[in-house]
Design an enzyme around this catalytic site. Structure first.
Site, PDB file in Angstrom:
ATOM      1  N   GLY A 108       0.827  -1.217  -0.015  1.00  0.00           N
ATOM      2  CA  GLY A 108       0.070  -0.025   0.049  1.00  0.00           C
ATOM      3  C   GLY A 108       0.849   1.239  -0.099  1.00  0.00           C
ATOM      4  O   GLY A 108       1.995   1.303   0.337  1.00  0.00           O
ATOM      5  N   CYS A 109       0.235   2.343  -0.181  1.00  0.00           N
ATOM      6  CA  CYS A 109       0.993   3.858  -0.497  1.00  0.00           C
ATOM      7  C   CYS A 109       1.348   4.075   1.056  1.00  0.00           C
ATOM      8  O   CYS A 109       2.564   4.410   1.228  1.00  0.00           O
ATOM      9  CB  CYS A 109       0.120   4.905  -0.991  1.00  0.00           C
ATOM     10  SG  CYS A 109      -1.517   4.902  -0.288  1.00  0.00           S
TER      11      CYS A 109
END
Length: 352
Positions: free
Chosen positions: A155-156
């Site tokens: 994920g970011c």
């Protein structure tokens, strides 16, 4: 002219992550895009959805069955919402395709954790165990194993957080139960689907925290930190939406376990990442900004030892659509194919 050696497809090409994959892959010398898939906008052209692709790429967005019948595709990127790829990816793995998943369906090894945090049924356990977590700078050796066929792109928020925390935690310089993460993201992180909270009038000149103590990236971050540390890790993680398009800034705080200076800590980080092209460690007294990485695959990290409170302050910034999504996915593709991982990604950040 370089020979094309890999044919790829993109599922979810109409979203921001899919569009970034298309933009970056346009510069990649070793691939050819075979199919672009969008369930919601199938039958339309890319330039209809994204006019900036005019005279660059005018492929038609297709239904998933076009990829299902295309035997020439070697690798598939899945840039879809969570809950979608758990149904799709097993089919393509059984057909011998390499799959890079940008959603969250294969990041957590424990299916029950996924169900708790994502509020959806998990992917089959067999495939969860097959997936390799694609944080390139941490799992490079694992990603380069010849049997790897499924990569769970991080994920970011976890990308920025983990790259910022791991060197200090690995050296046991910080207390793992004291970690506080103050994370802020531009609105593109919420995707392209319209919603009330993403309207200009709601975001402009505004800032809000969301998913307090309930963000689905919490178990992902803790899972990796526990692997690094060797024991359980509990974090406090708060996310904020801020009025800008791109970028993530994670400001992290943790109690120090020994006396150390900012200069010494900076040297530890530089040594940890000395061979990592996409990690840039700032000098003491300097602090990263989201504009410094915009449009690029860089992660910039700044450090400060606060002697007054005996805490380490870490500032980590990335472009959420590049290092936080499409760029890291391409970096993973490069790794598993034995290419220089910078291929197609040596793009100078946009400024101003």
């Amino acid at each position: 002219m370089e020979m094309i050696v890999l044919k790829v497809g993109i599922v979810g090409a109409n979203g921001y992550g899919g569009a970034e994959l298309l933009r970056l892959l346009h510069h990649h010398p070793y691939i050819e895009i075979e199919n672009v898939v969008s369930h919601s906008t199938k039958g339309t052209s890319l330039t209809k959805q994204y006019p900036h692709f005019t005279k660059i790429n005018n492929m038609k967005l297709e239904d998933l069955n076009q990829i299902e019948i295309n035997e020439e595709i070697d690798l598939l990127f899945f840039s879809t919402p969570s809950g979608v790829t758990k149904e799709m990816i097993p089919y393509f793995l059984e057909k011998g395709k390499i799959c890079i998943d940008l959603s969250g369906d294969y990041r957590l090894k424990d299916g029950q954790l996924y169900e708790k945090w994502y509020k959806k049924s998990p992917a089959p356990s067999y495939y969860l165990q097959k997936a390799v977590y694609g944080l390139c700078e941490v799992n490079r050796k694992q990603l380069q194993l010849p049997e790897v066929k499924l990569i769970a792109n991080p994920g970011c928020y976890p990308t920025a957080t983990l790259l910022g925390l791991i060197p200090a935690l690995k050296e046991k310089l910080i207390d793992p139960d004291s970690i506080i993460i103050d994370a802020k993201s531009g609105v593109s992180g919420a995707g392209r689907s319209p919603s009330l909270g993403n309207l200009f009038a709601e975001i402009n000149e505004n800032m809000k925290a969301y998913k307090l103590g309930e963000h689905q990236h919490i178990p992902e971050i803790e899972q990796v930190l526990e692997e690094v540390y060797g024991e359980g890790v509990n974090i406090s993680f708060t996310t904020h939406l801020i009025p800008m398009t791109r970028g993530i800034m994670c400001t992290m705080y943790a109690n120090l376990t020994k006396e150390i200076t900012t200069e010494e800590m900076t040297n530890i980080y530089r040594l940890a990442y000395e061979d990592e092209h996409f990690i840039r460690i700032y000098s003491p007294g300097e602090s990263p900004a989201t504009k410094n990485v915009s449009g690029s695959n860089f992660c910039d990290i700044g450090l400060k030892v606060d002697k007054r409170t005996n805490r380490l302050i870490i500032v980590s910034v990335i472009d959420n659509l590049v290092k936080g999504a499409a760029g890291q996915a391409i970096q993973n593709m490069n790794l598993i194919n034995g290419w220089d991982e910078r291929t197609g990604l040596e793009i100078v950040p946009l400024f101003p």
